[in-house]
Enzyme design. Structure first.
Site, short mmCIF file in Angstrom:
data_model
loop_
_atom_site.label_atom_id
_atom_site.label_comp_id
_atom_site.label_asym_id
_atom_site.label_seq_id
_atom_site.Cartn_x
_atom_site.Cartn_y
_atom_site.Cartn_z
N HIS A 1 0.71 -1.20 -0.02
CA HIS A 1 0.07 -0.03 0.01
C HIS A 1 0.89 1.31 0.13
O HIS A 1 2.01 1.27 0.57
CB HIS A 1 -0.92 0.14 1.22
CG HIS A 1 -0.33 -0.02 2.46
ND1 HIS A 1 0.08 -1.34 2.88
CD2 HIS A 1 0.12 0.88 3.54
CE1 HIS A 1 0.93 -1.17 4.20
NE2 HIS A 1 0.72 0.03 4.44
N HIS B 1 0.94 5.21 1.52
CA HIS B 1 0.21 6.30 1.99
C HIS B 1 0.31 7.59 1.13
O HIS B 1 1.38 7.90 0.88
CB HIS B 1 0.79 6.71 3.40
CG HIS B 1 0.94 5.39 3.92
ND1 HIS B 1 0.22 5.29 5.38
CD2 HIS B 1 1.61 4.26 4.41
CE1 HIS B 1 0.43 4.23 6.00
NE2 HIS B 1 1.02 3.53 5.37
P1 AMP Z 1 1.81 0.58 7.69
O1 AMP Z 1 2.62 0.67 8.79
O2 AMP Z 1 2.21 1.27 6.35
O3 AMP Z 1 1.51 -0.89 7.28
O4 AMP Z 1 0.38 1.21 7.72
C1 AMP Z 1 -0.79 0.51 7.67
C2 AMP Z 1 -1.95 1.51 7.85
O5 AMP Z 1 -3.22 1.00 7.63
C3 AMP Z 1 -2.08 2.51 9.46
O6 AMP Z 1 -1.65 3.73 8.85
C4 AMP Z 1 -3.24 2.07 9.52
O7 AMP Z 1 -3.99 3.04 10.36
C5 AMP Z 1 -3.95 1.72 8.38
N1 AMP Z 1 -5.20 0.90 8.57
C6 AMP Z 1 -5.13 -0.43 9.14
N2 AMP Z 1 -6.46 -1.05 9.17
C7 AMP Z 1 -7.27 -0.19 8.60
C8 AMP Z 1 -8.55 -0.05 8.50
N3 AMP Z 1 -9.44 -1.12 8.72
N4 AMP Z 1 -8.97 0.96 7.70
C9 AMP Z 1 -8.52 1.84 7.23
N5 AMP Z 1 -7.01 2.02 7.61
C10 AMP Z 1 -6.59 0.90 8.12
#
Ligand code: AMP
Ligand code: ZN
Length: 143
Positions: free
Chosen positions: A102, A104
């Site tokens: 993903h 951001h």
């Molecule tokens: P990462 O540290 O790059 O893996 O970031 C994962 C991101 O996913 C975090 O910023 C979380 O807040 C976001 N996240 C996790 N679960 C959900 C969800 N169900 N809906 C929206 N965002 C999510």
């Protein structure tokens, strides 16, 4: 479609759990991060489950790359941000918590207090040339 039943982003893709979706196509889904670093923080995920960027087939990575400018323009229009960061964490050591690739997109505002830690170093004599040569070789390796 390849899904991982344990994966939270796969569950969002298959509408098992809700998300604030802002864009979708056959390959990608874009939705609001539910714990935003700033209002309007977006995530772009692939519909198929790949753990990190290096696993992506080139047609999928092309589509991801193409969506970034469009998503950035929408982010600026909707949030009024002065700029934004694009971040893709790969591996837990790099801060990846959800092992489904993903990007951001983080809206940035003057004095938003988010900051940025960039502890730059330097190379000893010869090290940069050595690394560059190794990189040149790695880039030309057939996948
Ligand atoms: P990462 O540290 O790059 O893996 O970031 C994962 C991101 O996913 C975090 O910023 C979380 O807040 C976001 N996240 C996790 N679960 C959900 C969800 N169900 N809906 C929206 N965002 C999510
Ligand atoms: Zn997944």
């Amino acid at each position: 479609m390849s899904r991982n039943p344990e994966c939270v982003f796969c569950k969002i893709v298959s509408v098992e759990i809700p998300a604030s979706v802002v864009y979708e196509d056959q390959t990608l889904l874009c939705f609001l991060d539910f714990n935003p670093l700033s209002p309007g923080h977006l995530l772009i995920v692939t519909r198929d489950h790949y753990a990190t960027l290096t696993e992506l087939p080139s047609d999928v990575s092309s589509k991801l790359g193409s969506l970034l400018p469009l998503a950035g323009k929408a982010l600026i229009e909707v949030t009024g941000a002065s700029g934004f960061n694009v971040l893709c964490n790969n591996g837990s050591v790099a801060g990846q918590i959800v092992p489904h690739v993903h990007f951001h997109l983080i809206p940035r505002f003057d004095a938003d207090g988010l900051g940025y830690r960039w502890s730059a170093g330097s190379y000893e004599e010869g090290k940069a040339n050595q690394l560059a040569a190794e990189y040149q070789k790695a880039f030309t390796k057939p996948s």
